[in-house]
Design a protein around this motif. Structure first.
Motif, PDB file in Angstrom:
ATOM      1  N   ASP A  41       0.647  14.776  -5.046  1.00  0.00           N
ATOM      2  CA  ASP A  41       0.106  15.019  -3.718  1.00  0.00           C
ATOM      3  C   ASP A  41       0.165  13.745  -2.886  1.00  0.00           C
ATOM      4  OD1 ASP A  41      -1.967  14.195  -5.617  1.00  0.00           O
ATOM      5  OD2 ASP A  41      -3.284  14.178  -3.877  1.00  0.00           O
ATOM      6  N   ILE A  42       0.232  13.922  -1.571  1.00  0.00           N
ATOM      7  CA  ILE A  42       0.403  12.813  -0.630  1.00  0.00           C
ATOM      8  C   ILE A  42      -0.970  12.338  -0.171  1.00  0.00           C
ATOM      9  CG2 ILE A  42       1.335  12.131   1.606  1.00  0.00           C
ATOM     10  CD1 ILE A  42       3.534  14.265   1.159  1.00  0.00           C
ATOM     11  N   VAL A  43      -1.239  11.029  -0.336  1.00  0.00           N
ATOM     12  CA  VAL A  43      -2.559  10.507   0.013  1.00  0.00           C
ATOM     13  C   VAL A  43      -2.522   9.622   1.261  1.00  0.00           C
ATOM     14  CG1 VAL A  43      -3.417  10.597  -2.342  1.00  0.00           C
ATOM     15  CG2 VAL A  43      -2.267   8.515  -1.547  1.00  0.00           C
ATOM     16  N   ARG A  44      -1.365   9.419   1.838  1.00  0.00           N
ATOM     17  CA  ARG A  44      -1.279   8.580   3.028  1.00  0.00           C
ATOM     18  C   ARG A  44      -2.167   9.149   4.133  1.00  0.00           C
ATOM     19  NH1 ARG A  44       4.566   6.842   3.508  1.00  0.00           N
ATOM     20  NH2 ARG A  44       3.866   5.837   1.618  1.00  0.00           N
ATOM     21  N   HIS A  45      -2.901   8.263   4.791  1.00  0.00           N
ATOM     22  CA  HIS A  45      -3.850   8.600   5.870  1.00  0.00           C
ATOM     23  C   HIS A  45      -5.103   9.310   5.360  1.00  0.00           C
ATOM     24  CE1 HIS A  45      -0.441   7.533   8.267  1.00  0.00           C
ATOM     25  NE2 HIS A  45       0.218   8.634   8.002  1.00  0.00           N
ATOM     26  N   ILE A  46      -5.235   9.457   4.047  1.00  0.00           N
ATOM     27  CA  ILE A  46      -6.405  10.142   3.502  1.00  0.00           C
ATOM     28  C   ILE A  46      -7.298   9.158   2.754  1.00  0.00           C
ATOM     29  CG2 ILE A  46      -7.216  11.903   1.880  1.00  0.00           C
ATOM     30  CD1 ILE A  46      -4.621  13.434   2.449  1.00  0.00           C
ATOM     31  N   MET A  47      -6.697   8.350   1.844  1.00  0.00           N
ATOM     32  CA  MET A  47      -7.490   7.425   1.018  1.00  0.00           C
ATOM     33  C   MET A  47      -7.849   6.168   1.815  1.00  0.00           C
ATOM     34  SD  MET A  47      -5.789   7.741  -2.746  1.00  0.00           S
ATOM     35  CE  MET A  47      -7.153   6.870  -3.463  1.00  0.00           C
ATOM     36  N   THR A  53       0.830  -1.202   0.000  1.00  0.00           N
ATOM     37  CA  THR A  53       0.000   0.000   0.000  1.00  0.00           C
ATOM     38  C   THR A  53       0.866   1.254   0.000  1.00  0.00           C
ATOM     39  OG1 THR A  53      -1.771  -1.163   1.173  1.00  0.00           O
ATOM     40  CG2 THR A  53      -1.815   1.236   1.251  1.00  0.00           C
ATOM     41  N   ASN A  54       1.938   1.238   0.776  1.00  0.00           N
ATOM     42  CA  ASN A  54       2.867   2.378   0.769  1.00  0.00           C
ATOM     43  C   ASN A  54       3.401   2.642  -0.638  1.00  0.00           C
ATOM     44  OD1 ASN A  54       2.589   2.555   3.534  1.00  0.00           O
ATOM     45  ND2 ASN A  54       4.601   1.721   4.009  1.00  0.00           N
ATOM     46  N   ILE A  55       3.772   1.559  -1.334  1.00  0.00           N
ATOM     47  CA  ILE A  55       4.303   1.714  -2.693  1.00  0.00           C
ATOM     48  C   ILE A  55       3.240   2.331  -3.598  1.00  0.00           C
ATOM     49  CG2 ILE A  55       5.100   0.452  -4.741  1.00  0.00           C
ATOM     50  CD1 ILE A  55       6.426  -1.550  -2.790  1.00  0.00           C
ATOM     51  N   ALA A  56       2.000   1.828  -3.490  1.00  0.00           N
ATOM     52  CA  ALA A  56       0.910   2.367  -4.309  1.00  0.00           C
ATOM     53  C   ALA A  56       0.684   3.848  -4.012  1.00  0.00           C
ATOM     54  CB  ALA A  56      -0.365   1.566  -4.064  1.00  0.00           C
ATOM     55  N   GLU A  57       0.767   4.220  -2.746  1.00  0.00           N
ATOM     56  CA  GLU A  57       0.602   5.630  -2.382  1.00  0.00           C
ATOM     57  C   GLU A  57       1.743   6.483  -2.931  1.00  0.00           C
ATOM     58  OE1 GLU A  57      -1.913   5.011   1.781  1.00  0.00           O
ATOM     59  OE2 GLU A  57       0.276   5.167   1.835  1.00  0.00           O
ATOM     60  N   ASP A  58       2.934   5.899  -2.969  1.00  0.00           N
ATOM     61  CA  ASP A  58       4.071   6.627  -3.545  1.00  0.00           C
ATOM     62  C   ASP A  58       3.931   6.770  -5.060  1.00  0.00           C
ATOM     63  OD1 ASP A  58       5.305   7.070  -1.113  1.00  0.00           O
ATOM     64  OD2 ASP A  58       6.411   5.180  -1.173  1.00  0.00           O
ATOM     65  N   VAL A  59       3.329   5.768  -5.708  1.00  0.00           N
ATOM     66  CA  VAL A  59       3.050   5.882  -7.143  1.00  0.00           C
ATOM     67  C   VAL A  59       2.048   7.012  -7.382  1.00  0.00           C
ATOM     68  CG1 VAL A  59       2.031   4.730  -9.149  1.00  0.00           C
ATOM     69  CG2 VAL A  59       3.639   3.487  -7.687  1.00  0.00           C
ATOM     70  N   HIS A  60       1.032   7.098  -6.524  1.00  0.00           N
ATOM     71  CA  HIS A  60       0.079   8.210  -6.625  1.00  0.00           C
ATOM     72  C   HIS A  60       0.819   9.546  -6.504  1.00  0.00           C
ATOM     73  CE1 HIS A  60      -3.821  10.350  -5.930  1.00  0.00           C
ATOM     74  NE2 HIS A  60      -2.993  11.186  -5.317  1.00  0.00           N
ATOM     75  N   TYR A  61       1.711   9.637  -5.534  1.00  0.00           N
ATOM     76  CA  TYR A  61       2.494  10.868  -5.351  1.00  0.00           C
ATOM     77  C   TYR A  61       3.336  11.166  -6.584  1.00  0.00           C
ATOM     78  CZ  TYR A  61       6.361  13.807  -3.775  1.00  0.00           C
ATOM     79  OH  TYR A  61       7.314  14.790  -3.687  1.00  0.00           O
ATOM     80  N   LEU A  62       3.948  10.133  -7.141  1.00  0.00           N
ATOM     81  CA  LEU A  62       4.794  10.308  -8.320  1.00  0.00           C
ATOM     82  C   LEU A  62       3.996  10.861  -9.493  1.00  0.00           C
ATOM     83  CD1 LEU A  62       7.510   9.890  -9.773  1.00  0.00           C
ATOM     84  CD2 LEU A  62       6.851   7.509 -10.143  1.00  0.00           C
ATOM     85  N   ILE A  63       2.780  10.371  -9.667  1.00  0.00           N
ATOM     86  CA  ILE A  63       1.955  10.774 -10.811  1.00  0.00           C
ATOM     87  C   ILE A  63       1.251  12.106 -10.563  1.00  0.00           C
ATOM     88  CG2 ILE A  63      -0.050  10.145 -12.233  1.00  0.00           C
ATOM     89  CD1 ILE A  63       0.662   7.187 -11.621  1.00  0.00           C
ATOM     90  N   GLU A  64       0.655  12.232  -9.362  1.00  0.00           N
ATOM     91  CA  GLU A  64      -0.210  13.378  -9.086  1.00  0.00           C
ATOM     92  C   GLU A  64       0.480  14.507  -8.320  1.00  0.00           C
ATOM     93  OE1 GLU A  64      -3.747  13.650  -9.991  1.00  0.00           O
ATOM     94  OE2 GLU A  64      -2.870  12.189 -11.368  1.00  0.00           O
TER      95      GLU A  64
END
Length: 217
Positions: A211-217, A198-209
């Protein structure tokens, strides 16, 4: 992006993908070793730790070198920060896989017992998360990254269920507590691997978008 930084970041990506493939294979071997109670395979997984640690350190050093020499900004900086974080999570997935293999070796020393929770279902779901998170990185696929994040709650629920099942078995078979506790710890390791995916997926989101989504999504 200058051509020099472009070459360096492409090199980073190749090394990260090599590490990803190695970690994925280590996880699959650890799961198979436990399913089949394969001592040779479990020992093979246990000895893979140093190799993956070296890859993780080398990749981190490359990232730091680029930061120091080229002072990247914007998208380049975001990419390198993401690589540093994903690199660390991959190494920790490998550590958890080694821990599963070591528990297998412990279980081989005691009287055999059936796995007291839905190991096959849980390990397959966790593998799906690991694979999807790495695929989302390779393809920069935001949808796939979000699928991984959504699956985390399902694995948490399976671990909670596993805990209840093992505790009930301990009540019924107190003489088998050593093996049962080992299996409970394996469930915990699987749950931690899911968190790391999940951390990796959140970092991919950060890489693309960006913005940081940890603790939000």
């Amino acid at each position: 992006m200058t051509s020099h930084i472009a070459r360096e970041t492409e090199k980073l990506k190749r090394r990260l993908l090599t590490l990803s493939a190695d970690v994925e294979e280590t996880y699959l071997m650890a799961v198979r070793a436990l399913e089949e109670m394969d001592e040779t395979l479990a020992k093979q997984v246990a000895t893979s730790d140093d190799r993956i640690d070296r890859q993780e350190v080398d990749l981190e050093e490359e990232c730091l070198k680029i930061l120091a020499l080229h002072q990247p900004v914007a998208n380049d900086l975001r990419f390198i920060v993401s690589v540093l974080k994903i690199n660390n999570d991959l190494e920790r997935i490998a550590d958890m896989s080694v821990n599963i293999a070591e528990r297998t070796l412990d279980l081989l020393k005691v009287q055999p017992i059936e796995i007291p929770f839905e190991f096959n279902s849980m390990s397959q779901k966790v593998y799906s998360m690991v694979k999807k998170s790495l695929d989302s990185l390779v393809n920069l696929d935001l949808h796939e990254a979000h699928e991984v994040i959504a699956l985390d709650d399902e694995v948490d629920a399976l671990h909670h269920k596993s805990y209840g099942m093992v505790i009930e078995q301990i009540r019924q078979q107190p003489d088998r507590i050593e093996a049962l506790i080992s299996y409970l710890v394996v469930s915990r390791y699987l749950e931690r691997i899911a968190d790391l995916a999940t951390n990796i997926a959140e970092d991919v989101h950060y890489l693309i978008e960006g913005d940081i989504v940890r603790h939000i999504m």
